[in-house]
Enzyme design. Structure first.
Site, PDB file in Angstrom:
ATOM      1  N   ASP A   1     -26.556  23.444   2.342  1.00  0.00           N
ATOM      2  CA  ASP A   1     -25.225  24.048   2.375  1.00  0.00           C
ATOM      3  C   ASP A   1     -25.185  25.400   1.662  1.00  0.00           C
ATOM      4  O   ASP A   1     -24.545  26.348   2.121  1.00  0.00           O
ATOM      5  CB  ASP A   1     -24.199  23.119   1.705  1.00  0.00           C
TER       6      ASP A   1
ATOM      7  N   TYR B   1     -26.488  28.131   3.787  1.00  0.00           N
ATOM      8  CA  TYR B   1     -25.517  28.436   4.838  1.00  0.00           C
ATOM      9  C   TYR B   1     -24.420  29.326   4.263  1.00  0.00           C
ATOM     10  O   TYR B   1     -24.063  30.362   4.844  1.00  0.00           O
ATOM     11  CB  TYR B   1     -24.916  27.141   5.399  1.00  0.00           C
ATOM     12  N   ASP B   2     -23.907  28.955   3.095  1.00  0.00           N
ATOM     13  CA  ASP B   2     -22.829  29.722   2.465  1.00  0.00           C
ATOM     14  C   ASP B   2     -23.262  31.151   2.189  1.00  0.00           C
ATOM     15  O   ASP B   2     -22.482  32.091   2.331  1.00  0.00           O
ATOM     16  CB  ASP B   2     -22.405  29.058   1.145  1.00  0.00           C
TER      17      ASP B   2
ATOM     18  N   GLU C   1     -18.925   6.662  30.939  1.00  0.00           N
ATOM     19  CA  GLU C   1     -18.874   6.987  29.513  1.00  0.00           C
ATOM     20  C   GLU C   1     -17.610   6.417  28.897  1.00  0.00           C
ATOM     21  O   GLU C   1     -16.680   6.057  29.624  1.00  0.00           O
ATOM     22  CB  GLU C   1     -18.951   8.500  29.282  1.00  0.00           C
TER      23      GLU C   1
ATOM     24  N   LYS D   1     -13.985   6.244  27.263  1.00  0.00           N
ATOM     25  CA  LYS D   1     -12.821   7.113  27.439  1.00  0.00           C
ATOM     26  C   LYS D   1     -12.240   7.422  26.065  1.00  0.00           C
ATOM     27  O   LYS D   1     -11.739   6.539  25.377  1.00  0.00           O
ATOM     28  CB  LYS D   1     -11.776   6.430  28.304  1.00  0.00           C
TER      29      LYS D   1
ATOM     30  N   ASP E   1      -9.945   8.495  23.081  1.00  0.00           N
ATOM     31  CA  ASP E   1      -8.504   8.422  22.860  1.00  0.00           C
ATOM     32  C   ASP E   1      -8.081   9.637  22.028  1.00  0.00           C
ATOM     33  O   ASP E   1      -7.827   9.546  20.838  1.00  0.00           O
ATOM     34  CB  ASP E   1      -8.159   7.119  22.132  1.00  0.00           C
TER      35      ASP E   1
ATOM     36  N   ARG F   1      -3.765  20.415  27.883  1.00  0.00           N
ATOM     37  CA  ARG F   1      -3.633  20.071  29.282  1.00  0.00           C
ATOM     38  C   ARG F   1      -2.250  20.438  29.825  1.00  0.00           C
ATOM     39  O   ARG F   1      -2.118  20.881  30.962  1.00  0.00           O
ATOM     40  CB  ARG F   1      -3.885  18.571  29.450  1.00  0.00           C
TER      41      ARG F   1
ATOM     42  N   GLU G   1     -12.202  16.475  25.296  1.00  0.00           N
ATOM     43  CA  GLU G   1     -11.181  15.802  24.496  1.00  0.00           C
ATOM     44  C   GLU G   1     -11.343  16.187  23.028  1.00  0.00           C
ATOM     45  O   GLU G   1     -12.440  16.164  22.500  1.00  0.00           O
ATOM     46  CB  GLU G   1     -11.396  14.295  24.670  1.00  0.00           C
TER      47      GLU G   1
ATOM     48  N   TYR H   1     -16.516  16.584  28.788  1.00  0.00           N
ATOM     49  CA  TYR H   1     -16.803  15.626  29.863  1.00  0.00           C
ATOM     50  C   TYR H   1     -16.706  16.203  31.266  1.00  0.00           C
ATOM     51  O   TYR H   1     -16.832  15.477  32.242  1.00  0.00           O
ATOM     52  CB  TYR H   1     -15.959  14.363  29.752  1.00  0.00           C
TER      53      TYR H   1
ATOM     54  N   LYS I   1      -9.266   0.640  31.622  1.00  0.00           N
ATOM     55  CA  LYS I   1      -8.673   0.634  30.279  1.00  0.00           C
ATOM     56  C   LYS I   1      -8.767  -0.735  29.608  1.00  0.00           C
ATOM     57  O   LYS I   1      -8.642  -1.770  30.260  1.00  0.00           O
ATOM     58  CB  LYS I   1      -7.183   1.020  30.372  1.00  0.00           C
TER      59      LYS I   1
ATOM     60  N   CYS J   1      12.439 -16.667  -5.696  1.00  0.00           N
ATOM     61  CA  CYS J   1      11.783 -17.274  -4.539  1.00  0.00           C
ATOM     62  C   CYS J   1      12.840 -17.821  -3.578  1.00  0.00           C
ATOM     63  O   CYS J   1      13.711 -18.586  -4.005  1.00  0.00           O
ATOM     64  CB  CYS J   1      10.855 -18.383  -5.020  1.00  0.00           C
TER      65      CYS J   1
ATOM     66  N   CYS K   1      12.534 -21.880  -3.683  1.00  0.00           N
ATOM     67  CA  CYS K   1      12.849 -22.743  -4.835  1.00  0.00           C
ATOM     68  C   CYS K   1      13.718 -22.061  -5.889  1.00  0.00           C
ATOM     69  O   CYS K   1      14.139 -22.708  -6.846  1.00  0.00           O
ATOM     70  CB  CYS K   1      11.565 -23.243  -5.495  1.00  0.00           C
TER      71      CYS K   1
ATOM     72  N   CYS L   1       5.738 -16.286  -6.523  1.00  0.00           N
ATOM     73  CA  CYS L   1       6.755 -17.225  -6.984  1.00  0.00           C
ATOM     74  C   CYS L   1       6.165 -17.925  -8.196  1.00  0.00           C
ATOM     75  O   CYS L   1       5.050 -18.435  -8.151  1.00  0.00           O
ATOM     76  CB  CYS L   1       7.066 -18.227  -5.882  1.00  0.00           C
TER      77      CYS L   1
ATOM     78  N   CYS M   1       7.860 -25.530  -6.671  1.00  0.00           N
ATOM     79  CA  CYS M   1       8.334 -24.870  -5.448  1.00  0.00           C
ATOM     80  C   CYS M   1       7.907 -25.691  -4.229  1.00  0.00           C
ATOM     81  O   CYS M   1       6.720 -25.900  -4.004  1.00  0.00           O
ATOM     82  CB  CYS M   1       7.761 -23.461  -5.360  1.00  0.00           C
TER      83      CYS M   1
HETATM   84  O1  JCF Z   1     -12.340  10.463  27.950  1.00  0.00           O
HETATM   85  C1  JCF Z   1     -13.204  10.682  28.783  1.00  0.00           C
HETATM   86  N1  JCF Z   1     -14.444  10.369  28.515  1.00  0.00           N
HETATM   87  C2  JCF Z   1     -12.887  11.302  30.094  1.00  0.00           C
HETATM   88  C3  JCF Z   1     -11.578  11.610  30.415  1.00  0.00           C
HETATM   89  C4  JCF Z   1     -13.920  11.591  30.968  1.00  0.00           C
HETATM   90  C5  JCF Z   1     -13.637  12.181  32.177  1.00  0.00           C
HETATM   91  O2  JCF Z   1     -14.627  12.455  33.006  1.00  0.00           O
HETATM   92  C6  JCF Z   1     -12.309  12.522  32.540  1.00  0.00           C
HETATM   93  C7  JCF Z   1     -11.277  12.220  31.641  1.00  0.00           C
HETATM   94  C8  JCF Z   1      -9.983  12.573  32.016  1.00  0.00           C
HETATM   95  C9  JCF Z   1      -9.755  13.174  33.235  1.00  0.00           C
HETATM   96  N2  JCF Z   1     -12.071  13.116  33.738  1.00  0.00           N
HETATM   97  C10 JCF Z   1     -10.818  13.451  34.093  1.00  0.00           C
HETATM   98  C11 JCF Z   1     -10.604  14.083  35.360  1.00  0.00           C
END
Ligand code: JCF
Length: 684
Positions: free
Chosen positions: A35, A38-39, A116, A118, A120, A139, A176, A228, A317, A419, A422, A437, A443
């Site tokens: 580090d 790098y700094d 792969e 998905k 969140d 998006r 994402e 992705y 999902k 309580c 009791c 309690c 009790c």
């Molecule tokens: O979360 C993902 N891995 C993922 C989301 C992968 C994808 O190929 C996606 C997506 C959301 C929309 N493709 C689309 C069109």
């Protein structure tokens, strides 16, 4: 000051070198320099840019710290619209998807899918012009998003300049933005320490961090990115499949899912879904399913789109782990040892695959911190088979006293001072999260649970003495202590609800039979705080008789393996209550006898001193039962695999623990082999 040409060259060199180190650290997870080094390079570049502002470029790593706050986010029209995916929840829907794909392609052969997890998080689009990151946007509605370029520059694993070669003059990379679970926990701890609002989950934290007008705030938040796909510029890439496209993105310096794979047909899809499902808790980020995409790009083009979603891809999902519902009441539960737990009674809601009607609120501090009130709309979470939890309230939905005022309809929740069962005082020790309690066995709530525990299978094993019967016996004043059980007659019991003559006789016989027991079972049955089955067994083995345990002080008790100061103090506190000693005397007077020394029912000590780890689903044994059987024969069950593990017992869908065992050379056995070991022991 160095000559301008020399300075410009050095600045370019530093930019390239710093981004290389950055990529190694944040994308490859393999740091290349300390580090401090790098700094030093970073400060050298900052110095050059300060002396000659014309050297400052958009892709300079010095720009990752954020800049001037914006007034608003400008709209940004995507070069190619950002699509959404259709969802599938059931295997049948996945099979139907695969069939539609094969029908569309007029093939009966199995189709290859790039698959792969998905993520969140939040979908974003990153534009690179001549290899330099120039624009990033959310998006939005899929056609137009919000430009958040300065914020995205601060995301450490987004390349500011592409590596390698072969990229088109203009390319939109899709992916994402998310927050790793560990980073989220750290951020929330920081928020709490500062008295700032905590985030409900990593996704909300990522969204809140990305939509900051002040990019310096975003820079202080630990965001990550995974790529992705590609929007504009995709046509110019010399790739045949989605898999190759992902490899290319990785080669240009983008982080991509390590779990990505190519599978064949709907069988391959469903097997992958199951595998990712079992890996899910151990993944470093939240996911809400898996994505299947036809691997061949020419086939993707042939399948095309329906309205806003591709025909060649689908999101499979998991059942949602979080849902919104309403708190109908907040009740108080009194535990066996008096622990007072507030419980939210919820409008029934389907979450995590089951219908949830209650969620624990843990303790007073937790309710206060989340400010949960009756009438509140709350986020409820149930992940895997853990107890449902109230994550947070939705403040905007709090009912108001009147239409135009701000006054909430319900006051903040307070734990009662007495309580609810009791009427004894509720007390909370210094440094203790849990209020209790103080009524003890006075009790009825505690008495009922103490009796229920006394009769439990692993304690005195009185069959037929379930909680409904115990409730009636206590409510009718027929039983106050376990000793009273031994005076119950068939007539008395037959008079209870749900009790016939025959079951009353059976219950009396079962109570009678329980008079002969083992010291270990008896100690466990007493329900001493912090003394579970294993500790009870250790105490019985070490002291050999009850008088020795009653006479022992805190120091003496800590000589027992695995007994620490807290357990020892609980034991001393229990026996120093005259009431408890009195009950023991009554039990002995009622004819209770136990074998002393080594518990007679402990079975063969076939796994004594061995440590086992359970992973995956065993064909017939439930996890708890396997654990109990191992412990009953002297073995230990650990939660993680190490070099000290003697065996890993692996079932269906065993995950990372199995991998670890193979890596460390720990013997892996199945259920049948475990049963053999339990019976015969380990042949050394
Ligand atoms: O979360 C993902 N891995 C993922 C989301 C992968 C994808 O190929 C996606 C997506 C959301 C929309 N493709 C689309 C069109």
């Amino acid at each position: 000051m160095p000559a301008p040409a020399v300075a410009a060259e050095r600045a370019a060199e530093l930019r390239a070198e710093l981004e290389r180190h950055n990529h190694a650290y944040y994308v490859l997870d393999a740091p290349t320099i300390p580090d401090a080094e790098y700094d030093k390079l970073f400060r050298e570049l900052q110095g050059l840019e300060a002396e000659s502002p014309e050297l400052l470029t958009a892709d300079s790593p010095t720009q990752r710290v954020g800049g001037k706050p914006l007034k608003e986010f400008p709209p940004r029209r995507h070069g190619v619209p950002m699509l959404s995916l259709n969802n599938a929840f059931e295997p049948a829907e996945v099979e139907a998807f695969d069939k539609r794909v094969r029908d569309g392609l007029e093939t009966i052969a199995a189709v290859d899918y790039a698959v792969e997890p998905k993520f969140d998080g939040l979908a974003i689009s990153l534009t690179y012009e001549n290899g330099v990151f120039t624009c990033g946007a959310t998006r939005g509605d899929g056609v137009t998003g919000e430009e958040v370029t300065p914020n995205l520059r601060t995301v450490r694993n987004i390349p500011l300049r592409l590596q390698g070669e072969g990229w088109p003059a203009l390319i939109e990379v899709r992916g994402e933005v998310l927050m790793f679970k560990a980073d989220f926990a750290e951020l929330n701890a920081r928020q709490r320490d500062r008295g700032d609002k905590e985030f409900a989950n990593p996704r909300n934290a990522a969204a809140g961090s990305l939509r900051q007008l002040d990019s310096k705030i975003t820079a202080s938040r630990p965001l990550s990115f995974f790529a992705y796909g590609v929007g504009a510029g995709a046509d110019a890439l010399a790739v045949r499949t989605h898999g190759e496209l992902m490899d290319k993105l990785a080669a240009w310096g983008f982080p991509v899912a390590a779990e990505r794979a190519v599978v064949s047909g709907s069988h391959g899809q469903l097997a992958y879904f199951a595998k990712i499902g079992s890996l899910r808790p151990s993944l470093p980020y939240d996911i809400d399913g898996v994505v299947y995409k036809v691997n061949r790009l020419d086939w993707q083009a042939r399948l095309g789109f329906v309205s806003r979603a591709p025909r060649f891809a689908i999101a499979h999902k998991f059942p949602a782990e979080e849902a919104l519902t309403v708190v109908e009441a907040i009740d108080i539960q009194v535990g066996r040892t008096g622990a007072i737990t507030p419980v939210a009674r919820l409008k029934p809601v389907f979450v995590g695959g089951v219908t949830v009607t209650n969620a624990t609120l843990h303790n007073e501090d937790e309710v206060r911190r989340k400010d949960v009130r009756v009438g509140d709309t709350v986020i409820v979470r149930r992940a895997g088979d853990v107890i449902p939890e109230v994550v947070a309230i939705v403040p905007e939905k709090r009912p108001k006293r009147d239409l135009f005022g701000d006054e909430p309809l319900h006051p903040p929740f307070h734990l009662p001072k007495v309580c609810p069962v009791c009427g004894s005082a509720v007390a909370r020790g210094i440094d203790e999260a849990i209020a209790r309690c103080t009524g003890g066995l006075y009790c009825p709530a505690q008495r009922k649970q103490a009796l229920w525990h006394y009769a439990a299978r692993r304690a005195m094993d009185i069959e037929g003495l379930g909680d409904k019967i115990v409730d009636q016996l206590v409510d009718a004043g027929l039983v106050h202590t376990p000793a009273d059980l031994y005076g119950l007659s068939v007539e008395t019991l037959a008079g209870l609800d749900r009790m016939g003559e025959k079951s009353a006789q059976n219950l009396v016989a079962a109570i009678d039979q329980s008079r002969q027991t083992t010291l270990a079972r008896f100690i466990f049955a007493l329900g001493i705080r912090n003394v579970g089955e294993a500790t009870a067994r250790d105490l019985a083995r070490y002291f050999g008789n009850l008088d020795g345990i009653i006479a022992a002080d805190i120091e003496a008790l800590q000589q027992v393996p695995d007994v620490g100061p807290i357990v020892a103090a609980s034991i001393v506190a229990f026996f120093s209550e005259s009431h408890n000693r009195e009950i023991i005397a009554q039990l002995v007077a009622a004819g209770l006898r136990w074998t002393e020394g080594e518990p007679a029912d402990a079975g063969p000590k076939s796994l004594a001193g061995k440590t086992l780890v359970l992973t995956g689903t065993l064909p017939t044994l439930k996890r708890d039962d396997a654990k109990a059987m191992i412990e009953a024969t002297g073995g230990k069950v650990a939660g993680s695999v190490s070099k000290k593990t003697d065996f890993v017992v692996a079932g269906e869908e065993a995950g990372s623990k199995l991998e670890k065992a193979l890596e460390l050379g720990v013997p892996v056995i199945d259920e049948a082999e475990l049963l053999k070991l339990l019976e015969k022991g380990v042949q050394e």
